[in-house]
Design an enzyme around this catalytic site. Structure first.
Site: not given
Ligand code: BGC
Length: 577
Positions: A268, A454
């Protein structure tokens, strides 16, 4: 993963020709802006490009395709000509492109329980992602949320492991099952424990035992692997204090060795500097989101790690083998460029019709006193609240922007649009709930959560912007209308079940609409009775804030706390309560 000897031979042949720098390059994912210059695609042997929040690759799909074509040509001009993977957070449609079809978030699809529909939605997402130049999506999220306080509950299908596993299969089939030029690689995320942290903290610590993880969180990953998923993304959370990204027993031991996952384990965001540098490579991460200043750190750090013997050559080869395997499997070496003929499919009616069906089937009817629903066609209605006429507010996070939008966006319809379309009477609109219409038969009150993504959406936590109940302003709107003695229908737009017991007790009808996305007008098709309600609760519905005493939210499963409505609840027009 199919055991394809011919494919494996190609992988080995290419791998054997690669230098260490070229290998580390393949393991690198960067953004198309800020992180690199065009020339660095070659000099740093970049393996993948990500697009998420930030400058778009152009003004329209043709420009997006042109940008990615330029980057791809650059990659193909390297000594070995290995094509790039282009990844995007398309988690409910190609949601980074203004004008694409936006499906209900996964929680709504979980309510539909319709695997066929989930497959179609994923296939359309694949096509529209392809049309904007991508061949990889970071979806589906296959988390099992344990606590509604978590700000990502809506990204997951359900609290039920079985339902999640079933819909995961459908999603992977949809994303990866089409033939070229329509198909993309899917990603099951976030491995593992993202939704099961103590108190629902995004990126927090999970204290579940390994047995509990195996029973409750692992089956969707097994389903994804059985369906041939090309990648799995590691999770931000820790497991008993160990960052998942650096958890070798889980990534290499469980996911790769035991479950026989042959695809790419992608990190991630910025994981290299966040979770222990080379520890994450040694734990089994194959490709790293080396973004936001991590690029040099990552590439040099891994190189030194190999030269110093901290990282084995076999580990690097395992990572690169997996990346090349997917690139060959996807046919990228033969068809590396986006297909211009797909552009005309973005946002087409046929795609919107599937999304509208998903909106209808995701609606869960929790109360319908004296059959106030379906609404009479000639009833005089007032739609109340800004969520009633705003495409952004009805769509949640990951819509046009990372944190969503509070504006209308291209091609979408609002909830009010649907009422205007379906009424034979009069529909008024009271945006802030203060217009005080008295002379109406029914007030349709649309309230809910403003968009978040998030950790922004955690209840409590770092940002502390959200709560388990309606906001005071929304409670006020509701009270204004109930005080008039007008019949009220509540439509709740939310990424999770909220504690709305008082409102449910007082209103005449209550509909949990989750985050419907671009086809907001689909809601009226059900409320006017053109279609019946089909949705069933994908989560138990909480009764009281006081029930949030434990780290996993209300403990429904050991029967110590009763939900207001159990998992699976949902009325239709043959029942009236
Ligand atoms: C998230 C992921 C996402 C990634 C790319 C991260 O902060 O947890 O779900 O795919 O960012 O944008």
């Amino acid at each position: 993963m199919k055991n394809n000897r011919h494919l494996e031979q190609k992988v080995e042949k290419l791998l054997a020709q690669m230098t260490l720098d070229e290998k580390i390059g393949q393991m690198t994912q960067v953004r198309h802006f800020d992180d690199i210059t065009l020339n660095e695609i070659n000099t740093k042997f970049i393996g993948s490009i990500i697009h998420t929040q930030g400058p778009t690759p152009g003004n329209d799909a043709a420009e997006w395709q042109a940008k990615f074509t330029e980057l791809q040509k650059q990659a193909l001009s390297t000594r070995l000509g290995i094509p790039l993977l282009f990844g995007v957070d398309a988690v409910h449609g190609q949601n980074t492109y203004d004008g694409a079809v936006i499906f209900p978030h996964n929680i709504g699809l979980g309510a539909s329980r319709n695997a066929g529909l989930v497959e179609k939605a994923a296939a359309i997402t694949a096509i529209e992602s392809k049309a904007t130049g991508f061949n990889w999506v970071f979806s589906p999220c296959v988390a099992i949320p344990f606590n509604e306080k978590w700000g990502r509950v809506y990204e997951a299908f359900s609290e039920s492991t079985e339902l999640t596993a079933e819909l995961t299969k459908a999603s992977i089939r949809g994303h990866q099952g089409l033939t070229e030029p329509f198909t993309v690689m899917a990603t099951a995320k976030h491995f593992i424990g993202d939704g099961a942290t103590d108190f629902g903290v995004e990126g927090g610590n999970t204290t579940l035992s390994l047995d509990e993880i195996r029973q409750q969180l692992l089956p969707p990953y097994q389903a994804a692997i059985a369906s041939g998923v090309g990648s799995v993304m590691a999770s931000f959370n820790t497991l008993d204090g160990v960052p998942m990204h650096a958890h070798k027993a889980m990534i290499t031991g469980l996911l790769k060795a035991e479950l026989n996952f042959g695809g790419i384990v992608v990190s991630d965001w910025k994981a290299y500097s966040r979770f222990g540098g080379n520890d994450i490579i040694n734990a089994g991460i194959d490709m790293v989101m080396a973004v936001d200043g991590d690029l040099g750190l990552f590439q040099e750090g891994v190189k030194n790690g190999v030269l110093n013997g901290v990282i084995s050559q076999e580990r690097i080869d395992d990572a690169v083998r997996r990346i090349l395997r997917q690139k060959f499997r996807m046919g990228l070496f033969d068809n590396p460029f986006p297909d211009g003929s797909l552009i005309s499919t973005i946002g087409i009616q046929e795609h919107r019709n599937v999304a509208r069906q998903a909106v209808r089937e995701s609606l869960v009817l929790l109360k319908n006193r004296n059959n106030i629903l379906p609404l009479k066609k000639d009833a005089r209605i007032v739609v109340v609240g800004e969520f009633g006429d705003n495409c952004g507010l009805q769509s949640g996070g990951w819509t046009v922007n990372w944190q969503g939008t509070t504006e209308n966006y291209k091609g979408a319809t609002t909830i009010l649009d649907g009422f205007i379309k379906h009424t034979a009477g009069e529909v008024l609109y009271d945006k802030d709930g203060l217009a005080g219409y008295d002379n109406v038969d029914v007030a349709v009150i649309v309230v809910g959560e403003t968009p978040y993504a998030e950790f922004f959406g955690d209840v409590g936590g770092e940002m502390n912007k959200y709560q388990l109940t309606l906001t005071e302003a929304h409670q006020q709107i509701f009270e204004t209308y109930t005080a008039k003695g007008i019949k009220t229908v509540v439509i709740l737009i939310s990424g999770r079940p909220l504690v709305v017991t008082d409102q449910i007790n007082q209103c005449d009808a209550f509909v949990a609409a989750w985050l419907p996305g671009s086809e907001g007008d689909g809601i009226a098709e059900v409320l006017y009775g053109k279609h019946d309600f089909k949705g069933k609760l994908p989560h138990s519905w909480p009764k009281s804030e006081a029930d949030y005493i434990g780290k996993y939210g209300p403990n429904y499963w050991d029967n110590t706390i009763e939900p207001l409505f159990p998992f699976g609840y949902g009325l239709n027009y043959n029942q009236s309560l």
